[in-house]
Design a protein around this motif. Structure first.
Motif, PDB file in Angstrom:
ATOM      1  N   TRP A  37      89.033 -18.132  -9.569  1.00  0.00           N
ATOM      2  CA  TRP A  37      88.473 -17.652  -8.297  1.00  0.00           C
ATOM      3  C   TRP A  37      86.997 -17.284  -8.417  1.00  0.00           C
ATOM      4  O   TRP A  37      86.202 -17.689  -7.561  1.00  0.00           O
ATOM      5  N   PRO A  38      86.587 -16.554  -9.476  1.00  0.00           N
ATOM      6  CA  PRO A  38      85.146 -16.295  -9.620  1.00  0.00           C
ATOM      7  C   PRO A  38      84.328 -17.580  -9.821  1.00  0.00           C
ATOM      8  O   PRO A  38      83.239 -17.716  -9.254  1.00  0.00           O
ATOM      9  N   ALA A  39      84.837 -18.530 -10.602  1.00  0.00           N
ATOM     10  CA  ALA A  39      84.102 -19.784 -10.828  1.00  0.00           C
ATOM     11  C   ALA A  39      83.973 -20.571  -9.530  1.00  0.00           C
ATOM     12  O   ALA A  39      82.928 -21.164  -9.245  1.00  0.00           O
ATOM     13  N   ALA A 145      88.289 -18.953 -24.287  1.00  0.00           N
ATOM     14  CA  ALA A 145      87.114 -18.103 -24.479  1.00  0.00           C
ATOM     15  C   ALA A 145      85.843 -18.901 -24.730  1.00  0.00           C
ATOM     16  O   ALA A 145      84.738 -18.387 -24.552  1.00  0.00           O
ATOM     17  N   HIS A 146      85.965 -20.175 -25.113  1.00  0.00           N
ATOM     18  CA  HIS A 146      84.778 -21.004 -25.352  1.00  0.00           C
ATOM     19  C   HIS A 146      83.938 -21.114 -24.080  1.00  0.00           C
ATOM     20  O   HIS A 146      82.711 -21.175 -24.144  1.00  0.00           O
ATOM     21  N   TYR A 147      84.612 -21.130 -22.926  1.00  0.00           N
ATOM     22  CA  TYR A 147      83.900 -21.235 -21.656  1.00  0.00           C
ATOM     23  C   TYR A 147      83.758 -19.856 -21.041  1.00  0.00           C
ATOM     24  O   TYR A 147      84.721 -19.281 -20.553  1.00  0.00           O
ATOM     25  N   THR A 148      82.530 -19.341 -21.054  1.00  0.00           N
ATOM     26  CA  THR A 148      82.239 -18.081 -20.383  1.00  0.00           C
ATOM     27  C   THR A 148      82.249 -18.342 -18.882  1.00  0.00           C
ATOM     28  O   THR A 148      82.203 -19.495 -18.439  1.00  0.00           O
ATOM     29  N   LEU A 149      82.265 -17.288 -18.101  1.00  0.00           N
ATOM     30  CA  LEU A 149      82.239 -17.460 -16.646  1.00  0.00           C
ATOM     31  C   LEU A 149      81.002 -18.233 -16.186  1.00  0.00           C
ATOM     32  O   LEU A 149      81.133 -19.149 -15.368  1.00  0.00           O
ATOM     33  N   PRO A 150      79.806 -17.947 -16.695  1.00  0.00           N
ATOM     34  CA  PRO A 150      78.659 -18.763 -16.268  1.00  0.00           C
ATOM     35  C   PRO A 150      78.818 -20.252 -16.609  1.00  0.00           C
ATOM     36  O   PRO A 150      78.442 -21.117 -15.815  1.00  0.00           O
ATOM     37  N   LYS A 151      79.394 -20.561 -17.769  1.00  0.00           N
ATOM     38  CA  LYS A 151      79.621 -21.965 -18.134  1.00  0.00           C
ATOM     39  C   LYS A 151      80.663 -22.607 -17.221  1.00  0.00           C
ATOM     40  O   LYS A 151      80.520 -23.766 -16.828  1.00  0.00           O
ATOM     41  N   LEU A 152      81.712 -21.860 -16.906  1.00  0.00           N
ATOM     42  CA  LEU A 152      82.724 -22.375 -15.977  1.00  0.00           C
ATOM     43  C   LEU A 152      82.113 -22.652 -14.608  1.00  0.00           C
ATOM     44  O   LEU A 152      82.336 -23.712 -14.018  1.00  0.00           O
ATOM     45  N   ALA A 153      81.354 -21.695 -14.113  1.00  0.00           N
ATOM     46  CA  ALA A 153      80.735 -21.850 -12.794  1.00  0.00           C
ATOM     47  C   ALA A 153      79.797 -23.055 -12.783  1.00  0.00           C
ATOM     48  O   ALA A 153      79.761 -23.806 -11.802  1.00  0.00           O
ATOM     49  N   ALA A 154      79.075 -23.275 -13.862  1.00  0.00           N
ATOM     50  CA  ALA A 154      78.180 -24.429 -13.942  1.00  0.00           C
ATOM     51  C   ALA A 154      78.974 -25.733 -13.916  1.00  0.00           C
ATOM     52  O   ALA A 154      78.581 -26.701 -13.259  1.00  0.00           O
ATOM     53  N   ALA A 155      80.109 -25.763 -14.610  1.00  0.00           N
ATOM     54  CA  ALA A 155      80.952 -26.965 -14.610  1.00  0.00           C
ATOM     55  C   ALA A 155      81.528 -27.221 -13.215  1.00  0.00           C
ATOM     56  O   ALA A 155      81.545 -28.366 -12.743  1.00  0.00           O
ATOM     57  N   PHE A 156      81.975 -26.176 -12.549  1.00  0.00           N
ATOM     58  CA  PHE A 156      82.479 -26.314 -11.184  1.00  0.00           C
ATOM     59  C   PHE A 156      81.350 -26.767 -10.247  1.00  0.00           C
ATOM     60  O   PHE A 156      81.569 -27.567  -9.340  1.00  0.00           O
ATOM     61  N   ALA A 157      80.132 -26.241 -10.466  1.00  0.00           N
ATOM     62  CA  ALA A 157      78.991 -26.579  -9.603  1.00  0.00           C
ATOM     63  C   ALA A 157      78.631 -28.064  -9.705  1.00  0.00           C
ATOM     64  O   ALA A 157      78.173 -28.655  -8.737  1.00  0.00           O
ATOM     65  N   GLU A 158      78.854 -28.667 -10.879  1.00  0.00           N
ATOM     66  CA  GLU A 158      78.598 -30.108 -11.017  1.00  0.00           C
ATOM     67  C   GLU A 158      79.485 -30.884 -10.054  1.00  0.00           C
ATOM     68  O   GLU A 158      79.029 -31.825  -9.397  1.00  0.00           O
ATOM     69  N   LEU A 159      80.756 -30.512  -9.971  1.00  0.00           N
ATOM     70  CA  LEU A 159      81.656 -31.164  -9.029  1.00  0.00           C
ATOM     71  C   LEU A 159      81.240 -30.859  -7.587  1.00  0.00           C
ATOM     72  O   LEU A 159      81.250 -31.737  -6.730  1.00  0.00           O
ATOM     73  N   LYS A 160      80.859 -29.638  -7.329  1.00  0.00           N
ATOM     74  CA  LYS A 160      80.441 -29.244  -5.976  1.00  0.00           C
ATOM     75  C   LYS A 160      79.285 -30.115  -5.497  1.00  0.00           C
ATOM     76  O   LYS A 160      79.239 -30.503  -4.334  1.00  0.00           O
TER      77      LYS A 160
END
Length: 163
Positions: A37-39, A145-160
């Motif tokens: 949800w945060p990502a 844990a390898h994916y921090t929230l900022p890294k997750l959000a960046a990965a989601f943003a690529e799809l966005k």
């Protein structure tokens, strides 16, 4: 666990399987440590941070949620290869029925196991399901844990950006 789906989806997010808390509450990604949800919010898919019990609101943004495997478990590594393969077949049927623009599977291992794509990596896949394009995102579980929230959000943003 009920899907959050409708016709005309821009992105159908696909979790691995319901966790025990999700199965108990009927809400996807319900465990407090899960960063889905945060990502989703930080990447720009939703204008505000949604709670799991607000999952139905996703439909107003042309987003939905389903799972590869329906059986709840405490951890995804409790699932069998047969469950992943059967889940992949069921997922294809579901996608062909509702025809989202994108299917976004959260978890590269789940994608590899469900579709037999042993060398798949994160991001856009060559596979099409009907006209639906496929994208693989990192697993938002707190166990990843390898994916921090900022890294997750960046990965989601690529799809966005492409959806």
């Amino acid at each position: 666990m009920p899907d959050v789906i409708s016709d005309g989806l821009r992105v159908l997010f696909c979790g691995i399987n319901p966790g025990l808390m999700s199965a108990e509450t009927g809400h996807h990604f319900a465990r407090p440590g899960n960063r889905f949800w945060p990502a989703l919010h930080l990447s720009g898919f939703t204008p505000r941070l949604l709670r799991p019990d607000e999952q139905g609101e996703l439909l107003t943004y042309r987003l939905g949620i389903t799972n590869v495997v329906d059986r709840p478990s405490a951890r995804a590594d409790e699932l069998t290869r047969a469950e992943y393969l059967a889940g992949g077949e069921n997922l294809v049927k579901k996608v062909l029925q509702i025809q989202p623009e994108w299917l976004a599977i959260v978890g590269v291992t789940a994608y590899r196991d469900a579709f037999g794509e042993r060398k798949a990596a994160m991001g856009k896949q060559d596979r099409l399901i009907g006209d639906t394009r496929v994208w693989v995102l990192p697993n938002p579980s707190g166990l990843n844990a390898h994916y921090t929230l900022p890294k997750l959000a960046a990965a989601f943003a690529e799809l966005k950006q492409v959806s």
